[in-house]
Design a protein around this motif. Structure first.
Motif, PDB file in Angstrom:
ATOM      1  N   ALA A 203       0.843  -1.206   0.000  1.00  0.00           N
ATOM      2  CA  ALA A 203       0.000   0.000   0.000  1.00  0.00           C
ATOM      3  C   ALA A 203       0.869   1.243   0.000  1.00  0.00           C
ATOM      4  CB  ALA A 203      -0.908   0.008   1.240  1.00  0.00           C
ATOM      5  N   THR A 215      -4.946   6.687  -0.040  1.00  0.00           N
ATOM      6  CA  THR A 215      -4.309   5.377   0.066  1.00  0.00           C
ATOM      7  C   THR A 215      -4.588   4.554  -1.178  1.00  0.00           C
ATOM      8  OG1 THR A 215      -4.590   5.438   2.461  1.00  0.00           O
ATOM      9  CG2 THR A 215      -4.187   3.281   1.480  1.00  0.00           C
ATOM     10  N   THR A 217      -3.967   0.584  -2.576  1.00  0.00           N
ATOM     11  CA  THR A 217      -3.486  -0.755  -2.239  1.00  0.00           C
ATOM     12  C   THR A 217      -3.369  -1.587  -3.505  1.00  0.00           C
ATOM     13  OG1 THR A 217      -5.737  -1.470  -1.775  1.00  0.00           O
ATOM     14  CG2 THR A 217      -4.424  -0.837   0.111  1.00  0.00           C
ATOM     15  N   LEU A 223       2.036  -2.278  -7.368  1.00  0.00           N
ATOM     16  CA  LEU A 223       1.868  -1.002  -6.654  1.00  0.00           C
ATOM     17  C   LEU A 223       2.425   0.199  -7.435  1.00  0.00           C
ATOM     18  CD1 LEU A 223       0.752   0.287  -4.049  1.00  0.00           C
ATOM     19  CD2 LEU A 223       3.067   0.187  -3.120  1.00  0.00           C
ATOM     20  N   VAL A 244      -0.877  -5.431   5.205  1.00  0.00           N
ATOM     21  CA  VAL A 244      -1.692  -4.517   4.388  1.00  0.00           C
ATOM     22  C   VAL A 244      -3.130  -5.052   4.250  1.00  0.00           C
ATOM     23  CG1 VAL A 244      -1.976  -3.573   2.044  1.00  0.00           C
ATOM     24  CG2 VAL A 244       0.269  -3.497   3.171  1.00  0.00           C
ATOM     25  N   ARG A 247      -6.194  -3.836   6.350  1.00  0.00           N
ATOM     26  CA  ARG A 247      -6.914  -2.580   6.045  1.00  0.00           C
ATOM     27  C   ARG A 247      -8.395  -2.838   5.737  1.00  0.00           C
ATOM     28  NH1 ARG A 247      -7.336   2.549   4.045  1.00  0.00           N
ATOM     29  NH2 ARG A 247      -8.188   2.764   1.964  1.00  0.00           N
TER      30      ARG A 247
END
Ligand code: SAH
Length: 514
Positions: A203, A215, A217, A223, A244, A247
């Motif tokens: 992320a 944010t 992810t 990424l 991650v 989340r």
């Protein structure tokens, strides 16, 4: 000079949210002689410090990348040494924690070498706080038993292999990457080459803990592309590791009803503090209407009008400022309240009429709504306006509604623009810029006079760029009279209800758009 020894406090400002500054940091800011602030320390923290400690001198030593970085680090060191040697207590404010990729230890070395006393005050580092505000723990039982903070910033003077990415890939814990937006593709490649599974969750959190946090992810393999697609740019913290995935379950900050929404609070009062907090707790990015300062314009115009005072039958005053400037002009001409006898007085609001009364003058016309239209209505109902001469004392930029309307009633109107309202500081500029750019989702009004204050601060044109949420029917009338679209009206006259109404109205508006 007192002769006392100076000292430098290297203070962590935290990641952005002013509430994440330590108590020690806040105490030092409130009592120091000088503040030297970093680019990443939230300016709101310095602004707050100056309210508590107005005599502190501020040195903005924010520096951002570039080839002159080392030279400017030297000049920062030299500044800290010289301020301390002058006997000052200096707060050197740095984003996050001063010793986590913050060069605080280099400044401490310079101070130690110069024989200057210093103290290290840790702060909440972005590498822990930005993930936390994104709902990502850096460790989690059974998921990650270790965390590595690593810089993604390649110092050109160092060999490329400074960080052993393959070892990090094998280690298996969470990797938290600072300063690694540009180098992300290379770093992700090195991690995968070192054996990290390409589907490892990852992320990126931009402006963590700020209202504008974003944010993204993805996985370690995807990424970099996702960050580029979403156009994230520094400051970004990148988290790589299985944590991650949490989340999905424990994201909280960006799930608040007003997250990502920009809401204006229009009154700098004790009540505004409560409203600000209520809106911020619902996740809003709150902009506050800055305090206004009155700047008198050319006094000759008002002096001229005062010299011809006996030719007027009406005096129309738009604000307490107009009253006080007119009074000053009267006094300067050796006159007082007696020179206004026989002249009728009209004013736009209650505060204005009270300012008159304080000088021994009772207004003849005070409307119940604080807008020019309401004054006109009252004057239209009178028989003694037509054919008379009116002196209208107003602010620069005040609307033409009153003079035009009075002329339509058959009066001759002389307008004296006696002052302008200037709002102090960068707050006013950013508020105007946000209205101009159309990035304000709602403006909250907790009273009719707040509507007047907002009009005065940003002008009628910009005031109409964002819809209003009002605390009740009287305020709503003032909103409509100002030509501002009314998005919602609170059913209950309380700050909490006003904040709630704002959240509900913006959520409903967003749903309508989908
Ligand atoms: N001393 C600071 C780090 C300074 S290095 C600390 O302890 O937090 C600067 C880097 O920190 C940025 O490039 C970014 O990676 C990270 N950073 C700082 N503040 C941030 C924030 N609010 N959100 C995301 N990243 C941040």
């Amino acid at each position: 000079m007192t002769g006392r020894a100076g000292i430098v406090y290297l203070v962590g400002a935290g990641p952005g949210d002013p509430g994440l500054l330590t108590v020690r940091g806040r105490d030092l800011l409130a009592t120091c002689d000088a503040i030297a602030s970093d680019a990443l320390a939230n300016p709101a923290i310095v602004a707050e410090a100056l309210r508590a400690n107005p005599r502190a001198e501020v040195h903005d030593v924010g520096k951002r990348g570039g080839s002159s970085e080392s030279a400017s680090q030297e000049s920062i060191n030299a500044l800290l040494v010289s301020l301390a040697r002058a006997g000052k207590r200096v707060v050197r404010l740095k984003g996050g924690d001063p010793l986590v990729f913050g060069r605080g230890s280099e400044e401490a070395q310079a101070l130690a070498a110069a024989g200057v006393a210093f103290e290290l005050v840790p702060g909440v580092t972005a590498g822990v706080a930005a993930p936390a505000y994104a709902g990502i723990p850096v460790t989690h039982r059974g998921v990650a038993t270790a965390v590595t903070f690593v810089t993604g910033h390649e110092d050109p003077s160092k060999p490329e292999t400074q960080t052993d990415w393959a070892a990090l890939a094998r280690a298996g814990g969470t990797i938290v990457l600072y300063m690694g937006v540009k180098t992300l593709p290379r770093i992700a490649g090195a991690l995968m080459a070192g054996g990290m599974p390409p589907d490892t969750p990852a992320a990126a959190v931009q402006w963590g803990t700020h209202a504008r946090q974003r944010t993204v992810t993805a996985t370690v393999a995807t990424l970099a592309d996702a960050v580029a697609r979403e156009a994230l740019s520094a400051p970004v913290i990148t988290i790589i590791g299985d944590v991650v995935s949490l989340r999905e379950e424990i994201a909280w900050f960006d799930r608040r009803p007003l997250f990502g929404r920009r809401v204006v609070v229009t009154r700098a009062s004790a009540q505004a503090g409560g409203l600000r907090t209520a809106l911020a707790e619902l996740g809003a990015d709150v902009l506050e209407l800055p305090a206004l300062r009155v700047e008198p314009l050319d006094p000759a115009a008002l002096a001229g009008a005062v010299a011809a005072l006996s030719s007027y039958k009406w005096l129309v005053l738009t604000s307490q400022n107009a009253v006080s400037l007119l009074w000053d002009a009267l006094r300067a001409a050796g006159l007082d309240a007696r020179s206004v006898s026989g002249i009728r007085l009209a004013c736009v609001g209650k505060a204005t009429s009270e300012a008159l009364l304080a000088r021994g003058l009772a207004a003849d016309v005070v409307p119940d709504r604080f807008v020019a239209e309401a004054v006109l209505e009252k004057m239209r109902a009178r028989y003694d306006v037509k054919g008379t001469r009116v002196l209208y004392v107003a602010a620069e930029g005040a609307r033409e509604v009153l003079p035009d309307g009075l002329r339509a009633l058959g009066a001759t109107v002389d307008v004296v623009r006696a002052y302008r309202s200037v709002s102090d500081g960068a707050g006013a500029d950013s508020l105007r810029a946000a209205l101009e750019a159309g990035t304000v989702d709602a403006v909250t009004f907790a009273s009719a006079s707040a509507v007047a204050g907002f009009l005065e601060a940003v002008g009628p044109e910009l005031a109409r760029r964002a819809p209003a949420v009002s605390i009740g029917p009287i305020t709503s009338d003032a909103v409509r009279a100002a030509g501002i679209a009314l998005l919602a009206e609170s059913a209950e006259a309380s700050v909490a209800a006003l904040a709630r109404t704002t959240a509900d109205a913006l959520t409903a508006a967003a749903q309508r758009r989908v």
